[in-house]
Design a protein around this motif. Structure first.
Motif, PDB file in Angstrom:
ATOM      1  N   ILE A   3       0.943  -1.149   0.078  1.00  9.70           N
ATOM      2  CA  ILE A   3       0.046  -0.054   0.001  1.00  9.70           C
ATOM      3  C   ILE A   3       0.892   1.030  -0.081  1.00  9.70           C
ATOM      4  CG2 ILE A   3      -1.825   1.124   1.119  1.00  9.70           C
ATOM      5  CD1 ILE A   3      -2.555  -1.666   0.383  1.00  9.70           C
ATOM      6  N   VAL A   4       0.587   2.268  -0.947  1.00  8.91           N
ATOM      7  CA  VAL A   4       1.230   3.560  -0.785  1.00  8.91           C
ATOM      8  C   VAL A   4       0.103   4.552  -0.509  1.00  8.91           C
ATOM      9  CG1 VAL A   4       1.033   3.886  -2.992  1.00  8.91           C
ATOM     10  CG2 VAL A   4       2.661   5.029  -2.029  1.00  8.91           C
ATOM     11  N   ILE A   5       0.423   5.359   0.640  1.00  6.94           N
ATOM     12  CA  ILE A   5      -0.508   6.345   1.105  1.00  6.94           C
ATOM     13  C   ILE A   5       0.435   7.701   0.517  1.00  6.94           C
ATOM     14  CG2 ILE A   5      -1.305   7.658   3.059  1.00  6.94           C
ATOM     15  CD1 ILE A   5      -1.141   4.823   4.535  1.00  6.94           C
ATOM     16  N   HIS A  17       0.196   9.221   9.570  1.00  5.40           N
ATOM     17  CA  HIS A  17       0.939   8.124  10.568  1.00  5.40           C
ATOM     18  C   HIS A  17       0.231   7.058  10.995  1.00  5.40           C
ATOM     19  CE1 HIS A  17       3.850   6.966  13.461  1.00  5.40           C
ATOM     20  NE2 HIS A  17       3.027   7.090  14.346  1.00  5.40           N
ATOM     21  N   CYS A  18      -0.931   7.502  11.852  1.00  5.01           N
ATOM     22  CA  CYS A  18      -1.824   6.451  12.332  1.00  5.01           C
ATOM     23  C   CYS A  18      -2.325   5.532  11.537  1.00  5.01           C
ATOM     24  CB  CYS A  18      -2.855   7.191  13.186  1.00  5.01           C
ATOM     25  SG  CYS A  18      -2.428   8.146  14.551  1.00  5.01           S
ATOM     26  N   LEU A  19      -2.754   5.716  10.297  1.00  4.60           N
ATOM     27  CA  LEU A  19      -3.407   5.037   9.435  1.00  4.60           C
ATOM     28  C   LEU A  19      -2.136   3.967   8.729  1.00  4.60           C
ATOM     29  CD1 LEU A  19      -5.649   3.817   7.604  1.00  4.60           C
ATOM     30  CD2 LEU A  19      -5.022   5.642   6.102  1.00  4.60           C
ATOM     31  N   ALA A  20      -1.017   4.499   8.479  1.00  3.75           N
ATOM     32  CA  ALA A  20       0.015   3.669   8.024  1.00  3.75           C
ATOM     33  C   ALA A  20       0.314   2.685   9.053  1.00  3.75           C
ATOM     34  CB  ALA A  20       1.446   4.795   7.508  1.00  3.75           C
ATOM     35  N   ARG A  29       2.549  -4.083   3.748  1.00  5.51           N
ATOM     36  CA  ARG A  29       3.336  -3.276   3.691  1.00  5.51           C
ATOM     37  C   ARG A  29       3.434  -1.891   3.161  1.00  5.51           C
ATOM     38  NH1 ARG A  29       9.185  -4.405  -0.202  1.00  5.51           N
ATOM     39  NH2 ARG A  29      10.360  -2.554   0.421  1.00  5.51           N
ATOM     40  N   VAL A  30       3.505  -1.052   3.835  1.00  4.29           N
ATOM     41  CA  VAL A  30       3.242   0.467   3.680  1.00  4.29           C
ATOM     42  C   VAL A  30       4.165   1.432   3.417  1.00  4.29           C
ATOM     43  CG1 VAL A  30       1.809   2.306   4.650  1.00  4.29           C
ATOM     44  CG2 VAL A  30       1.259  -0.220   5.460  1.00  4.29           C
ATOM     45  N   VAL A  31       3.991   2.214   2.398  1.00  2.00           N
ATOM     46  CA  VAL A  31       4.817   3.324   2.099  1.00  2.00           C
ATOM     47  C   VAL A  31       3.957   4.658   2.139  1.00  2.00           C
ATOM     48  CG1 VAL A  31       5.710   4.610   0.315  1.00  2.00           C
ATOM     49  CG2 VAL A  31       6.578   2.507   0.695  1.00  2.00           C
ATOM     50  N   LEU A  32       4.600   5.628   2.996  1.00  2.00           N
ATOM     51  CA  LEU A  32       3.753   7.020   3.084  1.00  2.00           C
ATOM     52  C   LEU A  32       4.818   8.212   2.210  1.00  2.00           C
ATOM     53  CD1 LEU A  32       1.888   9.205   4.171  1.00  2.00           C
ATOM     54  CD2 LEU A  32       3.374   9.472   6.274  1.00  2.00           C
ATOM     55  N   ALA A  33       4.165   8.538   1.126  1.00  2.00           N
ATOM     56  CA  ALA A  33       4.834   9.474   0.138  1.00  2.00           C
ATOM     57  C   ALA A  33       4.279  10.798   0.607  1.00  2.00           C
ATOM     58  CB  ALA A  33       4.576   9.048  -1.161  1.00  2.00           C
ATOM     59  N   THR A  34       5.333  11.821   1.065  1.00  2.00           N
ATOM     60  CA  THR A  34       4.752  12.804   1.598  1.00  2.00           C
ATOM     61  C   THR A  34       5.818  13.867   1.535  1.00  2.00           C
ATOM     62  OG1 THR A  34       3.940  14.291   3.441  1.00  2.00           O
ATOM     63  CG2 THR A  34       5.378  12.204   3.947  1.00  2.00           C
ATOM     64  N   THR A  35       5.866  14.941   2.282  1.00  2.00           N
ATOM     65  CA  THR A  35       7.056  16.078   2.144  1.00  2.00           C
ATOM     66  C   THR A  35       8.019  16.058   3.289  1.00  2.00           C
ATOM     67  OG1 THR A  35       7.648  18.172   1.600  1.00  2.00           O
ATOM     68  CG2 THR A  35       5.760  17.856   3.142  1.00  2.00           C
ATOM     69  N   ARG A  36       9.010  16.630   3.276  1.00  2.00           N
ATOM     70  CA  ARG A  36       9.923  16.878   4.433  1.00  2.00           C
ATOM     71  C   ARG A  36       9.350  17.749   5.307  1.00  2.00           C
ATOM     72  NH1 ARG A  36      13.476  21.002   5.426  1.00  2.00           N
ATOM     73  NH2 ARG A  36      15.416  20.461   6.851  1.00  2.00           N
ATOM     74  N   ILE A  47       6.981   1.732  11.662  1.00  2.00           N
ATOM     75  CA  ILE A  47       7.226   0.528  10.936  1.00  2.00           C
ATOM     76  C   ILE A  47       6.787   0.399   9.680  1.00  2.00           C
ATOM     77  CG2 ILE A  47       6.804  -0.724  13.549  1.00  2.00           C
ATOM     78  CD1 ILE A  47       3.981  -1.282  12.717  1.00  2.00           C
ATOM     79  N   TYR A  48       6.420   1.593   9.098  1.00  2.97           N
ATOM     80  CA  TYR A  48       6.398   1.690   7.572  1.00  2.97           C
ATOM     81  C   TYR A  48       7.442   2.756   7.009  1.00  2.97           C
ATOM     82  CZ  TYR A  48       4.490   6.268   9.382  1.00  2.97           C
ATOM     83  OH  TYR A  48       4.387   7.452   9.866  1.00  2.97           O
ATOM     84  N   GLU A  49       7.440   2.667   5.870  1.00  2.00           N
ATOM     85  CA  GLU A  49       8.597   3.144   4.906  1.00  2.00           C
ATOM     86  C   GLU A  49       7.945   4.693   4.928  1.00  2.00           C
ATOM     87  OE1 GLU A  49      10.863   1.700   1.464  1.00  2.00           O
ATOM     88  OE2 GLU A  49       9.281  -0.097   2.012  1.00  2.00           O
ATOM     89  N   ARG A  50       8.855   5.625   4.984  1.00  2.00           N
ATOM     90  CA  ARG A  50       8.451   6.983   4.731  1.00  2.00           C
ATOM     91  C   ARG A  50       9.333   7.673   3.502  1.00  2.00           C
ATOM     92  NH1 ARG A  50       6.204  11.473   7.301  1.00  2.00           N
ATOM     93  NH2 ARG A  50       7.333  13.415   6.951  1.00  2.00           N
ATOM     94  N   TRP A  51       8.707   8.129   2.456  1.00  2.00           N
ATOM     95  CA  TRP A  51       9.548   8.606   1.410  1.00  2.00           C
ATOM     96  C   TRP A  51       9.265  10.275   1.589  1.00  2.00           C
ATOM     97  CZ3 TRP A  51       7.515   5.365  -3.263  1.00  2.00           C
ATOM     98  CH2 TRP A  51       8.094   4.136  -3.038  1.00  2.00           C
TER      99      TRP A  51
END
Length: 389
Positions: A3-5, A17-20, A29-36, A47-51
Protein backbone atom coordinates in the motif's frame (compact mmCIF):
# COMPACT_ATOMS: atom_id res chain seq x y z
CA UNK A 1 -0.46 -6.32 0.32
CA UNK A 2 1.66 -3.35 -0.76
CA UNK A 3 0.00 0.00 0.00
CA UNK A 4 1.24 3.49 -0.82
CA UNK A 5 -0.40 6.40 1.04
CA UNK A 6 0.13 9.75 -0.67
CA UNK A 7 -0.14 13.13 1.07
CA UNK A 8 2.12 15.42 -1.02
CA UNK A 9 1.91 18.55 1.15
CA UNK A 10 1.65 16.77 4.49
CA UNK A 11 -1.80 18.25 5.18
CA UNK A 12 -2.69 15.57 7.75
CA UNK A 13 0.54 14.02 9.12
CA UNK A 14 -0.94 12.56 12.37
CA UNK A 15 -3.74 10.90 10.39
CA UNK A 16 -1.29 9.59 7.78
CA UNK A 17 0.98 8.21 10.49
CA UNK A 18 -1.78 6.51 12.45
CA UNK A 19 -3.32 4.93 9.34
CA UNK A 20 0.06 3.75 8.00
CA UNK A 21 1.01 2.27 11.37
CA UNK A 22 -2.32 0.49 11.80
CA UNK A 23 -2.21 -0.94 8.27
CA UNK A 24 1.32 -2.19 8.91
CA UNK A 25 0.07 -3.93 12.06
CA UNK A 26 -2.49 -5.69 9.85
CA UNK A 27 0.35 -7.19 7.81
CA UNK A 28 0.48 -4.67 4.95
CA UNK A 29 3.73 -3.32 3.60
CA UNK A 30 3.12 0.44 3.69
CA UNK A 31 4.87 3.44 2.18
CA UNK A 32 3.90 7.02 3.06
CA UNK A 33 4.87 9.41 0.26
CA UNK A 34 4.86 12.96 1.57
CA UNK A 35 7.07 16.00 2.07
CA UNK A 36 9.89 16.89 4.41
CA UNK A 37 8.61 18.32 7.69
CA UNK A 38 9.33 18.47 11.39
CA UNK A 39 7.78 15.33 12.82
CA UNK A 40 6.62 14.82 16.37
CA UNK A 41 8.04 12.16 18.69
CA UNK A 42 5.16 9.88 17.72
CA UNK A 43 6.68 9.45 14.23
CA UNK A 44 10.03 8.11 15.39
CA UNK A 45 10.98 4.49 14.64
CA UNK A 46 8.02 3.89 12.35
CA UNK A 47 7.09 0.42 11.14
CA UNK A 48 6.30 1.71 7.65
CA UNK A 49 8.51 3.29 5.00
CA UNK A 50 8.49 7.05 4.73
CA UNK A 51 9.44 8.74 1.47
CA UNK A 52 10.09 12.49 1.79
CA UNK A 53 9.47 12.67 -1.90
CA UNK A 54 7.72 16.00 -2.50
CA UNK A 55 8.97 19.60 -2.53
CA UNK A 56 12.59 18.92 -1.67
CA UNK A 57 13.55 22.54 -2.39
CA UNK A 58 10.50 24.55 -1.27
CA UNK A 59 10.10 22.58 1.96
CA UNK A 60 13.34 24.17 3.19
CA UNK A 61 12.09 27.74 2.69
CA UNK A 62 10.31 29.91 5.26
CA UNK A 63 8.92 32.74 3.09
CA UNK A 64 5.30 31.69 2.52
CA UNK A 65 4.63 33.26 -0.90
CA UNK A 66 7.89 32.10 -2.43
CA UNK A 67 7.44 28.62 -0.94
CA UNK A 68 3.90 28.33 -2.32
CA UNK A 69 5.00 29.42 -5.80
CA UNK A 70 7.98 27.06 -5.82
CA UNK A 71 5.84 24.15 -4.61
CA UNK A 72 3.59 24.70 -7.60
CA UNK A 73 6.62 24.52 -9.88
CA UNK A 74 8.02 21.40 -8.23
CA UNK A 75 4.74 19.50 -8.06
CA UNK A 76 4.47 18.12 -11.64
CA UNK A 77 8.09 16.97 -11.58
CA UNK A 78 7.58 15.28 -8.20
CA UNK A 79 4.43 13.53 -9.42
CA UNK A 80 6.34 12.28 -12.46
CA UNK A 81 9.18 10.98 -10.28
CA UNK A 82 6.67 9.26 -7.99
CA UNK A 83 5.01 7.59 -10.96
CA UNK A 84 8.35 6.13 -12.09
CA UNK A 85 9.24 5.11 -8.55
CA UNK A 86 5.95 3.29 -8.01
CA UNK A 87 6.24 1.44 -11.32
CA UNK A 88 9.35 -0.11 -9.82
CA UNK A 89 7.82 -0.64 -6.34
CA UNK A 90 4.60 -2.19 -7.77
CA UNK A 91 1.91 -1.27 -5.19
CA UNK A 92 -1.33 -3.22 -4.91
CA UNK A 93 -3.29 -0.10 -3.86
CA UNK A 94 -2.55 3.62 -4.27
CA UNK A 95 -4.33 5.61 -1.58
CA UNK A 96 -4.33 9.40 -1.86
CA UNK A 97 -5.20 11.57 1.13
CA UNK A 98 -5.14 14.86 -0.77
CA UNK A 99 -4.67 16.11 -4.34
CA UNK A 100 -3.09 19.56 -3.85
CA UNK A 101 -3.04 20.76 -7.49
CA UNK A 102 -5.95 19.00 -9.22
CA UNK A 103 -5.38 20.43 -12.70
CA UNK A 104 -1.88 18.91 -12.66
CA UNK A 105 -2.67 15.80 -10.64
CA UNK A 106 -5.41 14.76 -13.06
CA UNK A 107 -2.80 14.21 -15.79
CA UNK A 108 -0.91 11.74 -13.59
CA UNK A 109 -3.85 10.02 -11.91
CA UNK A 110 -4.77 8.26 -15.15
CA UNK A 111 -1.31 6.69 -15.25
CA UNK A 112 -1.40 5.75 -11.56
CA UNK A 113 -4.75 4.07 -12.16
CA UNK A 114 -3.25 1.78 -14.83
CA UNK A 115 -0.83 0.53 -12.17
CA UNK A 116 -3.22 -0.17 -9.25
CA UNK A 117 -6.65 0.79 -7.90
CA UNK A 118 -6.83 4.45 -6.91
CA UNK A 119 -8.55 5.40 -3.64
CA UNK A 120 -9.10 8.92 -2.31
CA UNK A 121 -9.94 9.80 1.27
CA UNK A 122 -12.09 12.93 1.08
CA UNK A 123 -11.45 14.63 4.40
CA UNK A 124 -13.40 17.77 3.42
CA UNK A 125 -16.26 17.71 0.94
CA UNK A 126 -15.81 21.47 0.76
CA UNK A 127 -12.16 21.47 -0.33
CA UNK A 128 -9.81 23.26 2.05
CA UNK A 129 -12.94 24.48 3.89
CA UNK A 130 -13.27 27.19 1.24
CA UNK A 131 -9.90 28.79 2.09
CA UNK A 132 -7.23 27.29 -0.18
CA UNK A 133 -3.73 28.75 -0.04
CA UNK A 134 -3.98 29.29 -3.80
CA UNK A 135 -6.85 29.41 -6.32
CA UNK A 136 -4.89 26.86 -8.30
CA UNK A 137 -5.94 24.25 -5.72
CA UNK A 138 -9.57 24.50 -6.87
CA UNK A 139 -9.10 24.50 -10.66
CA UNK A 140 -10.09 21.18 -12.19
CA UNK A 141 -11.01 19.70 -8.82
CA UNK A 142 -14.16 17.77 -9.78
CA UNK A 143 -12.64 16.20 -12.94
CA UNK A 144 -9.64 15.13 -10.83
CA UNK A 145 -11.93 13.64 -8.19
CA UNK A 146 -13.60 11.51 -10.87
CA UNK A 147 -10.29 9.77 -11.67
CA UNK A 148 -10.53 7.49 -8.62
CA UNK A 149 -11.88 3.96 -8.34
CA UNK A 150 -13.23 4.44 -4.83
CA UNK A 151 -13.65 7.06 -2.12
CA UNK A 152 -13.44 6.99 1.68
CA UNK A 153 -15.21 9.55 3.86
CA UNK A 154 -15.55 9.71 7.64
CA UNK A 155 -19.30 10.21 8.06
CA UNK A 156 -22.60 9.47 6.37
CA UNK A 157 -23.05 13.23 5.99
CA UNK A 158 -19.87 13.38 3.88
CA UNK A 159 -20.99 10.41 1.82
CA UNK A 160 -24.25 12.10 0.94
CA UNK A 161 -22.45 15.32 0.04
CA UNK A 162 -19.85 13.58 -2.12
CA UNK A 163 -22.26 11.35 -4.03
CA UNK A 164 -24.34 14.42 -4.80
CA UNK A 165 -21.35 16.52 -5.91
CA UNK A 166 -19.88 13.85 -8.18
CA UNK A 167 -23.16 12.15 -9.15
CA UNK A 168 -21.73 8.86 -7.90
CA UNK A 169 -23.54 5.61 -7.13
CA UNK A 170 -23.47 5.05 -3.37
CA UNK A 171 -21.35 1.88 -3.59
CA UNK A 172 -18.40 3.95 -4.85
CA UNK A 173 -18.12 5.65 -1.44
CA UNK A 174 -17.33 3.93 1.87
CA UNK A 175 -17.71 5.44 5.34
CA UNK A 176 -14.74 4.66 7.60
CA UNK A 177 -14.60 6.84 10.72
CA UNK A 178 -11.77 9.15 11.75
CA UNK A 179 -9.69 7.44 14.43
CA UNK A 180 -8.88 8.84 17.84
CA UNK A 181 -5.35 10.24 18.18
CA UNK A 182 -4.60 8.18 21.28
CA UNK A 183 -0.83 8.64 20.96
CA UNK A 184 -1.19 12.17 22.37
CA UNK A 185 -1.79 10.66 25.80
CA UNK A 186 1.76 9.31 25.72
CA UNK A 187 3.11 12.82 25.12
CA UNK A 188 1.60 14.40 28.22
CA UNK A 189 4.34 16.03 30.21
CA UNK A 190 2.79 19.28 31.44
CA UNK A 191 5.88 21.14 30.23
CA UNK A 192 4.15 22.91 27.38
CA UNK A 193 1.74 24.77 29.63
CA UNK A 194 4.12 25.65 32.47
CA UNK A 195 4.40 29.31 31.52
CA UNK A 196 0.74 29.92 32.32
CA UNK A 197 -0.18 26.81 34.38
CA UNK A 198 0.27 28.54 37.72
CA UNK A 199 -1.79 31.56 36.70
CA UNK A 200 -4.75 29.40 35.65
CA UNK A 201 -4.16 26.46 38.02
CA UNK A 202 -7.46 26.75 39.90
CA UNK A 203 -9.54 27.92 36.95
CA UNK A 204 -11.94 25.77 34.95
CA UNK A 205 -10.47 25.64 31.48
CA UNK A 206 -12.54 25.95 28.31
CA UNK A 207 -10.38 25.07 25.31
CA UNK A 208 -10.67 26.11 21.69
CA UNK A 209 -7.82 24.54 19.74
CA UNK A 210 -6.77 24.58 16.08
CA UNK A 211 -5.98 26.83 13.17
CA UNK A 212 -8.12 29.94 13.58
CA UNK A 213 -10.30 30.60 10.53
CA UNK A 214 -13.64 32.43 10.11
CA UNK A 215 -15.70 29.24 9.70
CA UNK A 216 -14.62 27.99 13.14
CA UNK A 217 -16.80 30.49 15.00
CA UNK A 218 -14.43 31.90 17.63
CA UNK A 219 -16.53 35.07 17.65
CA UNK A 220 -19.61 33.07 18.67
CA UNK A 221 -17.60 31.35 21.41
CA UNK A 222 -16.47 34.70 22.83
CA UNK A 223 -20.06 35.92 22.94
CA UNK A 224 -21.19 32.71 24.62
CA UNK A 225 -18.41 32.86 27.20
CA UNK A 226 -19.37 36.45 28.05
CA UNK A 227 -22.94 35.27 28.81
CA UNK A 228 -21.86 32.96 31.62
CA UNK A 229 -22.84 34.07 35.13
CA UNK A 230 -20.23 36.31 36.76
CA UNK A 231 -19.56 33.71 39.44
CA UNK A 232 -18.69 31.16 36.73
CA UNK A 233 -16.66 33.64 34.68
CA UNK A 234 -14.58 34.50 37.72
CA UNK A 235 -13.58 30.84 38.12
CA UNK A 236 -13.04 30.11 34.41
CA UNK A 237 -10.59 30.83 31.60
CA UNK A 238 -11.22 30.56 27.87
CA UNK A 239 -8.07 29.33 26.12
CA UNK A 240 -7.89 30.11 22.39
CA UNK A 241 -4.93 28.20 21.08
CA UNK A 242 -3.71 27.91 17.50
CA UNK A 243 -2.16 29.64 14.53
CA UNK A 244 -4.42 32.37 13.10
CA UNK A 245 -5.17 32.40 9.36
CA UNK A 246 -7.41 35.44 9.67
CA UNK A 247 -7.04 38.89 11.28
CA UNK A 248 -7.03 38.29 15.02
CA UNK A 249 -7.42 41.90 16.24
CA UNK A 250 -11.22 41.99 15.61
CA UNK A 251 -11.62 38.95 17.87
CA UNK A 252 -9.43 40.44 20.59
CA UNK A 253 -11.33 43.73 20.27
CA UNK A 254 -14.59 41.80 20.66
CA UNK A 255 -13.26 40.23 23.88
CA UNK A 256 -12.45 43.72 25.22
CA UNK A 257 -15.88 45.06 24.28
CA UNK A 258 -17.55 42.11 26.00
CA UNK A 259 -15.56 42.75 29.17
CA UNK A 260 -13.92 39.31 29.20
CA UNK A 261 -10.40 40.32 28.16
CA UNK A 262 -8.89 39.18 31.48
CA UNK A 263 -10.59 35.77 31.26
CA UNK A 264 -9.36 34.95 27.73
CA UNK A 265 -5.89 33.49 27.19
CA UNK A 266 -4.53 33.69 23.61
CA UNK A 267 -1.73 31.41 22.41
CA UNK A 268 -1.49 32.35 18.74
CA UNK A 269 1.21 30.20 17.18
CA UNK A 270 1.99 26.75 15.91
CA UNK A 271 1.76 24.45 18.94
CA UNK A 272 4.22 21.59 19.35
CA UNK A 273 3.00 18.05 19.97
CA UNK A 274 3.83 17.92 23.69
CA UNK A 275 2.12 21.26 24.26
CA UNK A 276 -0.98 20.05 22.42
CA UNK A 277 -1.15 17.13 24.83
CA UNK A 278 -0.73 19.46 27.81
CA UNK A 279 -3.56 21.75 26.75
CA UNK A 280 -6.00 18.89 26.26
CA UNK A 281 -4.93 17.10 29.42
CA UNK A 282 -5.68 20.20 31.53
CA UNK A 283 -8.92 21.21 29.75
CA UNK A 284 -12.29 20.76 31.46
CA UNK A 285 -14.23 21.05 28.20
CA UNK A 286 -13.32 21.39 24.52
CA UNK A 287 -15.50 23.61 22.33
CA UNK A 288 -15.92 23.36 18.54
CA UNK A 289 -18.31 26.19 17.58
CA UNK A 290 -17.87 25.64 13.83
CA UNK A 291 -20.15 27.03 11.16
CA UNK A 292 -19.46 24.04 8.89
CA UNK A 293 -17.31 20.91 8.97
CA UNK A 294 -17.11 17.32 7.74
CA UNK A 295 -15.04 15.88 10.57
CA UNK A 296 -12.37 17.24 12.89
CA UNK A 297 -8.91 16.14 13.99
CA UNK A 298 -9.38 18.31 17.08
CA UNK A 299 -12.33 16.13 18.06
CA UNK A 300 -10.06 13.09 17.67
CA UNK A 301 -7.61 14.60 20.18
CA UNK A 302 -10.34 15.60 22.64
CA UNK A 303 -11.71 12.05 22.58
CA UNK A 304 -8.21 10.69 23.25
CA UNK A 305 -8.24 12.60 26.55
CA UNK A 306 -11.87 11.60 27.28
CA UNK A 307 -12.92 15.25 27.43
CA UNK A 308 -16.51 16.42 27.06
CA UNK A 309 -16.97 18.24 23.78
CA UNK A 310 -19.47 20.95 22.99
CA UNK A 311 -19.90 21.30 19.23
CA UNK A 312 -22.33 22.78 16.78
CA UNK A 313 -24.93 20.66 15.06
CA UNK A 314 -23.16 20.69 11.68
CA UNK A 315 -21.68 18.12 9.31
CA UNK A 316 -20.34 14.92 10.81
CA UNK A 317 -20.44 16.19 14.40
CA UNK A 318 -24.06 15.08 14.70
CA UNK A 319 -23.16 11.44 13.92
CA UNK A 320 -19.96 11.24 15.95
CA UNK A 321 -20.85 13.13 19.13
CA UNK A 322 -24.46 11.99 19.53
CA UNK A 323 -25.95 14.70 21.71
CA UNK A 324 -25.79 13.86 25.39
CA UNK A 325 -23.68 10.71 24.88
CA UNK A 326 -20.17 11.79 23.87
CA UNK A 327 -20.74 15.52 24.32
CA UNK A 328 -23.34 18.21 23.74
CA UNK A 329 -24.57 19.69 20.47
CA UNK A 330 -25.85 23.23 19.97
CA UNK A 331 -27.17 25.13 16.99
CA UNK A 332 -24.54 27.05 14.98
CA UNK A 333 -24.35 30.83 15.44
CA UNK A 334 -26.34 30.59 18.68
CA UNK A 335 -24.30 32.14 21.49
CA UNK A 336 -27.06 31.72 24.08
CA UNK A 337 -27.42 28.00 23.39
CA UNK A 338 -23.65 27.57 23.56
CA UNK A 339 -23.48 29.46 26.86
CA UNK A 340 -26.15 27.20 28.37
CA UNK A 341 -24.24 24.09 27.24
CA UNK A 342 -21.02 25.45 28.74
CA UNK A 343 -22.74 26.14 32.05
CA UNK A 344 -24.28 22.67 32.08
CA UNK A 345 -20.96 20.89 31.50
CA UNK A 346 -18.96 23.05 33.92
CA UNK A 347 -21.51 22.66 36.73
CA UNK A 348 -22.31 18.97 36.36
CA UNK A 349 -19.50 16.67 37.55
CA UNK A 350 -21.64 13.58 37.02
CA UNK A 351 -22.31 14.54 33.38
CA UNK A 352 -18.60 15.02 32.71
CA UNK A 353 -17.79 11.64 34.26
CA UNK A 354 -20.54 9.88 32.30
CA UNK A 355 -19.31 11.40 29.03
CA UNK A 356 -15.70 10.44 29.83
CA UNK A 357 -16.68 6.78 30.34
CA UNK A 358 -18.69 6.71 27.09
CA UNK A 359 -15.89 8.39 25.11
CA UNK A 360 -13.29 5.94 26.46
CA UNK A 361 -15.40 3.03 25.25
CA UNK A 362 -15.85 4.68 21.84
CA UNK A 363 -12.13 5.42 21.49
CA UNK A 364 -11.04 1.87 22.29
CA UNK A 365 -13.61 0.23 20.01
CA UNK A 366 -15.30 1.88 17.00
CA UNK A 367 -12.76 4.71 16.71
CA UNK A 368 -9.61 2.68 17.42
CA UNK A 369 -7.06 2.53 14.62
CA UNK A 370 -7.11 -1.27 14.78
CA UNK A 371 -10.81 -1.21 13.88
CA UNK A 372 -10.25 1.40 11.17
CA UNK A 373 -7.32 -0.52 9.64
CA UNK A 374 -9.37 -3.73 9.50
CA UNK A 375 -12.16 -1.91 7.69
CA UNK A 376 -9.67 -0.32 5.31
CA UNK A 377 -7.90 -3.60 4.50
CA UNK A 378 -11.27 -5.26 3.86
CA UNK A 379 -12.14 -2.44 1.47
CA UNK A 380 -8.79 -2.82 -0.35
CA UNK A 381 -9.44 -6.55 -0.75
CA UNK A 382 -12.93 -5.99 -2.13
CA UNK A 383 -11.66 -3.41 -4.63
CA UNK A 384 -8.84 -5.70 -5.77
CA UNK A 385 -11.29 -8.57 -6.14
CA UNK A 386 -13.56 -6.40 -8.28
CA UNK A 387 -10.64 -5.20 -10.42
CA UNK A 388 -9.48 -8.77 -11.14
CA UNK A 389 -13.00 -9.88 -12.08
Amino acid sequence: MRIVIIDPSGFTPPYDHCLATALAHQGCRVVLATTRMLMGPWAQDTIYERWEHFYRISSRLTHTKIRTYLKGCEHPFDMGRLLRRLRHWKPDVIHFQWIPIPIVDRLFLREFRKMAPLILTVHDTEPFQGTPSSRLQLIGLLPAFRCFDHYIVHTQYSKEMLTRQLSLPEHYVSVIPHGVFAYYRELTSGLGAQKHALEWAKKRKILFFGTIKPYKGVDVLLKAFARLPKSVLKESVLQIVGYPKMPIEPLQSLARCLGIEDQVFWDLRYIGEAEVASYFYQADVVVLPYRRIDQSGVLAIAFAFEKPVIATRVGGFVETIKDGVYGLLVEPENAESLAQALLRVLDDDELRQRIAIAVKNLATNQLSWESIAKQTVHLYQEILKGRRS
